[in-house]
Motif scaffolding. Structure first.
Motif, PDB file in Angstrom:
ATOM      1  N   HIS A  77      15.820 -23.384 -16.019  1.00 35.00           N
ATOM      2  CA  HIS A  77      16.001 -23.356 -14.753  1.00 35.00           C
ATOM      3  C   HIS A  77      15.058 -24.099 -13.971  1.00 35.00           C
ATOM      4  O   HIS A  77      14.905 -24.463 -12.895  1.00 35.00           O
ATOM      5  CB  HIS A  77      16.037 -21.978 -14.058  1.00 35.00           C
ATOM      6  CG  HIS A  77      14.912 -21.221 -14.354  1.00 35.00           C
ATOM      7  ND1 HIS A  77      14.511 -20.566 -15.570  1.00 35.00           N
ATOM      8  CD2 HIS A  77      13.747 -21.019 -13.371  1.00 35.00           C
ATOM      9  CE1 HIS A  77      13.590 -19.738 -15.374  1.00 35.00           C
ATOM     10  NE2 HIS A  77      12.758 -19.806 -14.347  1.00 35.00           N
TER      11      HIS A  77
ATOM     12  N   GLN B 251      12.876 -19.542  -7.649  1.00 34.01           N
ATOM     13  CA  GLN B 251      13.247 -21.033  -7.664  1.00 34.01           C
ATOM     14  C   GLN B 251      14.930 -21.104  -6.765  1.00 34.01           C
ATOM     15  O   GLN B 251      15.846 -20.718  -7.363  1.00 34.01           O
ATOM     16  CB  GLN B 251      13.680 -21.330  -9.249  1.00 34.01           C
ATOM     17  CG  GLN B 251      14.146 -22.775  -9.341  1.00 34.01           C
ATOM     18  CD  GLN B 251      13.303 -23.968  -8.777  1.00 34.01           C
ATOM     19  OE1 GLN B 251      13.065 -24.182  -7.680  1.00 34.01           O
ATOM     20  NE2 GLN B 251      12.930 -24.807  -9.553  1.00 34.01           N
TER      21      GLN B 251
ATOM     22  N   GLY C  89       9.472 -22.687 -10.649  1.00 36.77           N
ATOM     23  CA  GLY C  89       9.668 -22.736  -9.074  1.00 36.77           C
ATOM     24  C   GLY C  89       8.458 -23.539  -8.440  1.00 36.77           C
ATOM     25  O   GLY C  89       7.400 -23.343  -8.817  1.00 36.77           O
TER      26      GLY C  89
ATOM     27  N   PRO D 297       7.800 -17.556  -3.975  1.00 42.13           N
ATOM     28  CA  PRO D 297       7.468 -18.666  -4.925  1.00 42.13           C
ATOM     29  C   PRO D 297       5.986 -18.298  -5.634  1.00 42.13           C
ATOM     30  O   PRO D 297       5.338 -18.017  -5.076  1.00 42.13           O
ATOM     31  CB  PRO D 297       7.247 -19.808  -3.998  1.00 42.13           C
ATOM     32  CG  PRO D 297       8.208 -19.542  -2.733  1.00 42.13           C
ATOM     33  CD  PRO D 297       7.892 -18.028  -2.830  1.00 42.13           C
ATOM     34  N   PRO D 298       5.737 -19.084  -7.048  1.00 36.82           N
ATOM     35  CA  PRO D 298       6.779 -19.545  -7.702  1.00 36.82           C
ATOM     36  C   PRO D 298       7.864 -18.910  -8.767  1.00 36.82           C
ATOM     37  O   PRO D 298       8.498 -19.538  -9.424  1.00 36.82           O
ATOM     38  CB  PRO D 298       5.946 -20.514  -8.703  1.00 36.82           C
ATOM     39  CG  PRO D 298       4.750 -19.348  -8.768  1.00 36.82           C
ATOM     40  CD  PRO D 298       4.428 -18.780  -7.604  1.00 36.82           C
TER      41      PRO D 298
ATOM     42  N   TYR E 220       9.877 -22.742   1.912  1.00 35.84           N
ATOM     43  CA  TYR E 220      11.242 -23.106   1.872  1.00 35.84           C
ATOM     44  C   TYR E 220      12.035 -23.524   3.076  1.00 35.84           C
ATOM     45  O   TYR E 220      11.359 -23.247   4.112  1.00 35.84           O
ATOM     46  CB  TYR E 220      12.061 -21.735   1.170  1.00 35.84           C
ATOM     47  CG  TYR E 220      11.281 -20.489   1.822  1.00 35.84           C
ATOM     48  CD1 TYR E 220      10.166 -19.735   1.084  1.00 35.84           C
ATOM     49  CD2 TYR E 220      11.548 -19.875   3.041  1.00 35.84           C
ATOM     50  CE1 TYR E 220       9.907 -18.668   1.215  1.00 35.84           C
ATOM     51  CE2 TYR E 220      11.280 -18.776   3.299  1.00 35.84           C
ATOM     52  CZ  TYR E 220      10.095 -18.008   2.653  1.00 35.84           C
ATOM     53  OH  TYR E 220       9.774 -16.968   3.069  1.00 35.84           O
TER      54      TYR E 220
END
Length: 345
Positions: free
Chosen positions: A112, A228, A115, A224-225, A120
């Motif tokens: 994935h 994600q 992050g 975060p991190p 955001y």
């Protein structure tokens, strides 16, 4: 007791021998925690895994709890990376002390990606609120990691101003020793002392008492991190597996200092997260969600900055000032948000 760090060759051997993984490229990661080291490793099947070696043996029970909670959430179909069991089916792989290579590690899927640390967006905030609401519903039935909240999970509720100042000062000594500029830290400490003396009692008097707040197993660092949120449903990692106040974790996610300190629309993003959480977890008490701005401010007042980067200390103080100044406006917005028919924020 601390174990010795593994070399890259050791990591590849452990993956081959204990996990039956054909791995070929090892990328050491920079860790701020002296009790663990980590690597990203590319495997022949095109997957990437995160290998964490736990150096402090007294930290292994906490690591096992965190990995167990992660797998519990994944089994509930939350978006959580898989913890790979070793050849014996254990989430923690422990090599015997009598061997030439010993130590303990975990292996988690990392496809994935890492992050991000950028503030955001509103859409990401909405997705984060939905993900956190679903996660808390799942964790409400999870065994308590401890009998009651401890550490940062309860510092906001119990530290007096003097003890909070002492905690910030102790953290400042450590991070100056690691290279932070003493002048920047001193300026931040001055502001934090002032806010503690003028706001701590008032903020505590305006939120529900700890005994009246919902408490159960929580992630512990849902921000975060470890979240994600680049696309769609956030991928959540970095479980601490703590017993904590649910609204405290929601508050920290909604009013993350990085997001509050950067940009002019931080209130919109915070409200979007809170409303999405409410939609996902509609039986959670609205009064506790309405307390989130003040819970976040209390957390910033009582939780020291751990980073040696001067920007982090400045960001912490800016976020705290913005949040304190905006409390009346946020109160009105939340009253309207939770009393109006359901709609998009």
């Amino acid at each position: 007791m601390l174990d010795a760090d593994w070399t890259d060759a050791n990591v590849l051997k452990v993956l081959g021998d204990r996990y039956r993984l054909d791995a070929y490229h090892v990328f050491p990661l920079r860790c701020s925690d002296s009790t663990a080291v980590a690597w990203h490793v590319e495997c022949a099947d095109a997957s990437t895994v995160l290998v964490t070696q736990y150096l402090a043996r007294d930290e292994l029970p906490a690591a096992r709890r965190a990995l167990g909670m992660s797998e519990f959430c994944r089994a509930a179909e939350l978006s959580v990376p898989r913890v790979r069991p070793d050849r014996d089916g254990d989430l923690l792989c422990t090599l015997p002390d009598e061997g030439t290579l010993h130590g303990t590690c975990s292996v988690v899927d990392a496809d994935h990606g890492a992050g991000g640390l950028r503030p955001y967006t509103r859409d990401q905030a909405e997705h984060m609120g939905l993900a956190l609401g679903r996660m808390h519903q799942v964790l409400a039935g999870y065994p308590l990691p401890s009998q009651e909240p401890v550490g940062a999970e309860r510092a906001w509720a119990v530290l007096c101003a003097a003890d909070a100042v002492a905690a910030h000062e102790a953290a400042s000594v450590q991070i100056v020793a690691r290279g932070a500029a003493a002048r920047h830290v001193a300026l931040a400490l001055q502001q934090i002392r002032r806010y503690l003396s003028t706001h701590l009692a008032e903020l505590r008097g305006a939120v529900p008492a700890p005994k009246d707040l919902t408490a159960h197993a929580i992630h512990g660092q849902f921000m975060p991190p470890y979240v994600q949120a680049a696309t769609g449903l956030p991928v959540v990692s970095g479980f601490l597996a703590r017993t904590g106040y649910v609204a405290w974790e929601v508050a920290r996610a909604a009013f993350n200092p990085r997001t509050v300190a950067q940009g002019q629309d931080w209130q919109v993003r915070a409200l979007a997260l809170l409303y999405s959480y409410h939609k996902a977890h509609e039986h959670f008490p609205v009064a506790e969600l309405a307390a989130c701005p003040r819970l976040a401010a209390l957390d910033m007042l009582c939780t020291p900055v751990s980073s040696a980067a001067p920007a982090e200390w400045e960001r912490h103080v800016v976020a705290l000032r913005r949040l304190l100044d905006a409390l009346p406006e946020l109160d009105e917005a939340l009253r309207h948000l939770f009393s109006a028919p359901r709609r998009t924020v």
